[in-house]
Design a protein around this motif. Structure first.
Motif, mmCIF file in Angstrom:
data_model
loop_
_atom_site.group_PDB
_atom_site.id
_atom_site.type_symbol
_atom_site.label_atom_id
_atom_site.label_comp_id
_atom_site.label_asym_id
_atom_site.label_seq_id
_atom_site.Cartn_x
_atom_site.Cartn_y
_atom_site.Cartn_z
ATOM 1 N N SER A 453 0.779 -1.124 0.088
ATOM 2 C CA SER A 453 0.060 0.094 -0.039
ATOM 3 C C SER A 453 0.893 1.227 0.022
ATOM 4 O O SER A 453 1.836 1.284 1.157
ATOM 5 N N THR B 91 -5.490 3.334 8.069
ATOM 6 C CA THR B 91 -4.917 2.110 7.502
ATOM 7 C C THR B 91 -5.752 0.901 8.140
ATOM 8 O O THR B 91 -5.591 -0.230 8.040
ATOM 9 N N ASN B 145 6.549 -5.410 4.218
ATOM 10 C CA ASN B 145 5.404 -4.706 3.968
ATOM 11 C C ASN B 145 5.004 -3.566 4.926
ATOM 12 O O ASN B 145 4.042 -3.127 4.536
ATOM 13 N N ASN B 559 -9.043 -8.866 -0.539
ATOM 14 C CA ASN B 559 -8.794 -8.110 -1.632
ATOM 15 C C ASN B 559 -8.237 -8.855 -2.722
ATOM 16 O O ASN B 559 -6.989 -9.459 -2.687
ATOM 17 N N ASP B 565 -0.692 -1.218 -4.696
ATOM 18 C CA ASP B 565 -1.425 0.134 -4.190
ATOM 19 C C ASP B 565 -2.977 0.226 -4.106
ATOM 20 O O ASP B 565 -3.644 1.211 -4.205
ATOM 21 N N THR B 567 -5.253 -0.819 -2.448
ATOM 22 C CA THR B 567 -5.992 -1.109 -1.388
ATOM 23 C C THR B 567 -7.601 -0.730 -1.169
ATOM 24 O O THR B 567 -7.916 0.360 -1.666
ATOM 25 N N HIS B 568 -8.287 -1.585 -0.757
ATOM 26 C CA HIS B 568 -9.775 -1.166 -0.550
ATOM 27 C C HIS B 568 -9.988 -0.979 0.912
ATOM 28 O O HIS B 568 -9.552 -1.778 1.973
ATOM 29 N N GLU B 580 -9.128 -2.073 6.518
ATOM 30 C CA GLU B 580 -8.971 -2.127 5.043
ATOM 31 C C GLU B 580 -8.089 -3.539 4.825
ATOM 32 O O GLU B 580 -7.493 -4.280 5.576
ATOM 33 N N GLN B 582 -5.308 -4.962 2.037
ATOM 34 C CA GLN B 582 -4.364 -4.432 1.157
ATOM 35 C C GLN B 582 -4.136 -5.289 -0.178
ATOM 36 O O GLN B 582 -4.759 -6.445 0.219
ATOM 37 N N GLN B 585 -4.542 -9.224 0.545
ATOM 38 C CA GLN B 585 -4.636 -9.511 2.128
ATOM 39 C C GLN B 585 -6.126 -10.131 2.352
ATOM 40 O O GLN B 585 -7.053 -9.638 1.665
ATOM 41 N N ASN B 605 -11.128 3.861 0.962
ATOM 42 C CA ASN B 605 -9.662 3.934 0.652
ATOM 43 C C ASN B 605 -9.628 4.180 -1.115
ATOM 44 O O ASN B 605 -10.107 2.849 -1.761
ATOM 45 N N CYS B 607 -9.825 3.654 -4.873
ATOM 46 C CA CYS B 607 -9.386 2.421 -5.629
ATOM 47 C C CYS B 607 -9.427 2.465 -7.125
ATOM 48 O O CYS B 607 -8.683 1.753 -7.897
#
Lengths: 623, 623
Positions: A453, B91, B145, B559, B565, B567-568, B580, B582, B585, B605, B607
């Motif tokens: 992220s 986050t 990460n 997700n 990049d 990320t929801h 969230e 990533q 994830q 976030n 998207c």
């Protein structure tokens, strides 16, 4: 299909393709065009040497962080995180009694749009308002001390995304809702969506003396999604305009189902007329709020068709026009307030929906601005020379065009996928036309990687010349959705809190520090000063407090160092407690001493050479 | 008084005077000396044009914010706030099940010193360790990460301020305590301080495979305050050195009472010998931990007298010396490991205190470095050419001097009151000698004012030449106490989380998204993807969830966008919930649906172009 609708990109496929093209195109082409000599001048433009100050404050929303981010422009250095909707131990926000109560148990907010208070359509630098899409609140930050001063919860709302925007003299702070919900926060199945679910606009007022919000009234609207809004200026100052999407009433898979109609609406609301109606007794009480139905107040609310799923709608500095950014249509549409007023005057309505008269698109539209290949316009900003600037989410660029002629003047890439942009004094009646900051949604490989992220990114663009100049990209924590940039001369923060000997719980003389016991309550009226705590002036150890396990403890601390920037923190080791007192401030920390033992107390905010020695003990005798 | 002690500034008056002089002197004199041509070259030095990357990551502690701040050097752009000890809705940290459990109900920490994991005395870029002075914890951030991967609570501690520092191959992460407390977190009155209160060092290990801490053992020490520490290198790699203050055993008003002795101690600990003793069964169990008493393990722990109330102690890159920064004495003292080993070998002890042999100051000291007028040395950093750099808190400057000769080479002002400084690769066996960042405690009027409390400030200083060059001052949120700067080539973050079909609760195919009910538990095995939620593939509305009031709800979200990049976020309106996922994830959000009604769910976030449409509903039927 007419020419306009034919040009509207239909559905998701086109957007995905556009995204792909835009990424490939801009990512590879534009990195190469930088050269050493332009980098040199760019470097000099943003470098603020030691001893000088940035010219502007940028107040950026912090999105789902819940906080306000304060930047200096043009250096793009972040000066401060001001906590608004989320507790913040770095400043003790949400730990002391006052801010804890203000947060009301909420641990986050989704702060989308900041709005600085205005006088005669200009930022006046006194307060900043914030919406919480997550938990339906509105907040005010006092710009004399950069502290959040009030938070109000709004009933009947489903995320006030389309706020906050203020009217010309901050008469109202408007917050239209994004998601339709049943009124009264009631339960109703989704099959009853069109009948039972409602869109709502909250019209709040703010008393600058008392520093308190009031919810003046709400307006019930069709269950469309309200996306963004703006207040009129000058000739249009009685009006508010708002974009909508999901006029399809989709209750699932909005990605497809809320993108079907070629046209959605802009809703025009005359807040002066609504105010009069409320004064005259209109509206029903819903959850303690006066709720206005458009059917009951004629002549105050109208709808104008607009290209599908628009995002921003922005009123020009002179107040004569409002510009819709198409999002799913590749163009900006300029509407004329004069034409709208004329159509309203003549009652030239095409239809009525939910009691709202719908004006004719061609009757209000002045021009469509459609730069070739520019896709996904989201938001419009302005300079002082009659130009507009649009962020293009899909084609990742900023487009500059002339409002009067519609002529496209310049285009510059943005890295990548800009949402809103913010120009210096860009929402006022007199923009400065110096800088524009694009608030990008995707950073790609702009910065050192921090894993799966990435940060969001902001582009600083020089808009002072005929051509725009992209200066630099700056990373930012999630996630500024909008910002306002105000000249430093308009912000006048206090240096310290005034010494007020009548302030409740305050102690100013060392010899007055004392501990009072009332049953199982222990009240410490204490002092924080360089470099010690004084809890009890009469004790052998002035910086130790003994209580019994189970006692309710109140630390009322006053920072008597009336010296700018000398903030004292107050942490209790192993007790998960920390708060602060800024110079001249009195704050209270309240907790139950449920764990027996010995707990060091220490200053958590560096204050002096002997900061490390600024400590004491909380002794909790076992039951 | 001998020469050394005569030069020690006695007490508070001298410091206050020094502060005053330093502020007046540096504030006025140095602002004027900037000129246009040097600003130009400074601007170019820090400008990282679009398309290029910073050369270094700076990992800065966030103090009482509890978080890690990641900066790029030399641009000094903040790339990321990594949440460590404090929940972070930006986050979702502290909201999903795993991170919520890891935080264990704590809402903040006081993160003072970051330490990057080391191999053969060099940063290896795999993990970063963090101490929590507030709530006695140690944390590890996985630099693949940039997520916190483990947090461990430490018993018997009173704020592990003097950590964290790692041994040469990260065998141990050492955390000495700042405040003495009774062992076992027991209660004892302050009158029993010398008998019942103890200093403790926690020796923790970290399993890189399991990504988990273990508390190997603790060492009980006299109730002095342990301020900072460092691990040996090469010839001294078996050793740890720690500074102390309050050898006076003051229990009140430390500002005065803990500054009485002309000398405090540096404690030397041989962790290899202690490890052997623990293996051989030494120590007592206190609160589940093996506690070692120095009286029981001879030859492992020694004390060296040092000028009063030192702050930092730092081992030179070649491991031959340790340098104490005097804080309340105006000098740096260079000690020789070789001389110390010789004195230990010969059992040349001056006295014994709490079972700890005390070496002679003159027997271990190699030189005293005492630049005229340089006051309040706090911390030492190093370059690759045999030089040391000391921050001077009181005289607000950085002093460069040669370790071998003791000669002072250059001095540059710092704005203002620097605590620690961090040099590029500055704690390793091979520093880079390019940049130094001074972490200042007072910003004064460096930046646009944000009210009574200012940001902290950081100075970027070019140390690549013979003379240092102050480049710029940068504001920072409260409050980095220390930082480490690592070359970008050593950090290799993953791009997305691996698609692991065996991962518990994960769902990878849209058709597998489902809702399972077990009594009053509702488990949603859902998918987040551009641009929709799928909770139940078999339902009419795949993005709606119906539960009954009082149900316990588990959103297990994966997700499936395996794209860097993307990320929801996942917010539930009006329910104070946000987390969230990533890319790649799976995370779980657990809560009780105690409020009836209809609650929009939305991606928080950004998207995609249809992010705004990525939403659904939680319907809670009334009981």
């Amino acid at each position: 299909m007419n020419r306009t609708t034919a040009r509207i990109i239909s559905g998701v496929l086109g957007i995905a393709l556009g995204l792909l093209i835009a990424f490939v195109f801009f990512a590879d082409l534009n990195k190469g065009e930088e050269n050493a000599s332009s980098n040199k001048s760019k470097a000099e433009k943003v470098f603020v040497p030691y001893g000088e100050l940035d010219e502007y404050y940028m107040m950026a929303s912090g999105g789902h962080s819940g906080q306000l981010f304060v930047y200096g422009v043009p250096s793009m250095r972040k000066i401060r995180t001001v906590p608004v909707f989320t507790p913040d131990p770095a400043t003790g926000y949400g730990y002391d009694d006052k801010t804890k109560e203000m947060l009301g148990g909420y641990t986050w907010g989704d702060f989308h749009h900041p709005a600085i208070s205005e006088t005669a359509g200009d930022y006046d630098g006194e307060f900043l308002f914030a919406n919480d899409v997550g938990n339906n609140r509105v907040a005010a930050v006092d710009l004399s001390n950069f502290h959040t001063t009030d938070i109000m919860s709004l009933p009947n709302m489903g995320g006030p995304h389309a706020g906050v925007f203020v009217t010309e003299n901050t008469e109202y702070i408007a917050l239209p809702t994004r998601f339709a919900r049943p009124l009264g926060d009631e339960y109703a199945p989704l099959d009853k969506y069109e009948e039972e679910y409602k869109g709502v606009v909250s019209m709040t007022t703010f008393d600058r003396e008392k520093k308190k919000f009031d919810l003046a009234y709400q307006v019930v609207l069709p269950p469309w999604s309200y996306d963004l809004s703006d207040a009129g200026k000058k000739m249009s100052s009685d009006w508010i305009v708002m974009t909508t999407y999901n006029t399809e009433f989709a209750t699932t898979n909005q990605e497809i189902n809320a993108s079907q109609h070629d046209r959605d609406y802009i809703v025009m609301m005359n807040w002066k007329k609504l105010e009069e109606a409320v004064k005259a007794g209109a509206g029903n009480d819903i959850k303690g709020t006066t709720m206005i139905d458009p059917r009951d107040v004629k002549g105050a609310i109208f709808a104008v068709p607009v290209a599908k799923s628009p995002h921003g709608v922005d009123v020009t500095p002179d107040g004569t026009r409002f510009i819709a950014a198409g999002k799913l249509a590749p163009m900006m549409t300029v509407f004329s307030f004069e034409k709208a007023f004329e159509a309203i005057e003549k009652e030239n309505f095409k239809e009525e929906t939910f009691g709202i008269p719908v004006l004719g698109y061609e009757d209000v539209m002045e021009k469509e601005v459609d730069p070739p290949g520019a896709l996904g316009p989201l938001h419009t900003q302005f300079d002082d020379r009659g130009n507009a600037f649009n962020t293009m989410f899909i084609s990742s660029e900023v487009v500059k065009w002339n409002i009067e002629s519609g002529e496209v003047i310049d285009r510059t890439p943005s890295y990548f996928s800009p949402g809103h942009a913010s120009a210096t004094e860009g929402d006022t009646v007199s923009p400065d036309g110096k800088w524009l900051v694009a608030l990008n949604k995707i950073a790609k490989d702009n910065f050192l990687s921090v894993g799966p992220s990435h940060p969001e990114s902001m582009d600083l663009i020089d808009i002072s010349g005929e051509k725009m100049e992209h200066i630099m990209a700056v990373p930012v924590d999630p996630e500024p959705h909008y910002a306002q940039i105000i000249h430093r001369d308009k912000i006048n923060p206090i240096k310290v809190y005034e010494k007020d000997e009548d302030r409740e719980n305050s102690v100013w003389k060392q010899e007055d520090a004392r501990i009072e016991r009332k049953g199982n309550e222990v009240h410490i009226y204490g002092i924080a000063m360089r470099s010690k705590f004084i809890f009890d002036a009469s004790a052998e150890r002035q910086d130790a407090v003994s209580v019994k396990q189970g006692d309710k403890v109140f630390f009322h601390m006053t920072n008597i160092d009336l010296d700018q920037d000398i903030t004292h923190g107050f942490g209790i080791n192993d007790y998960n407690l920390n708060f602060e007192v800024q110079p001249g401030q009195t704050n209270t920390l309240e907790f139950t001493a449920d764990k027996a033992g010995v707990y060091p107390i220490y200053c958590t905010n560096f204050c002096s050479a002997l900061h490390q020695e600024m400590s004491g003990y909380l002794l909790v005798e076992p039951k």
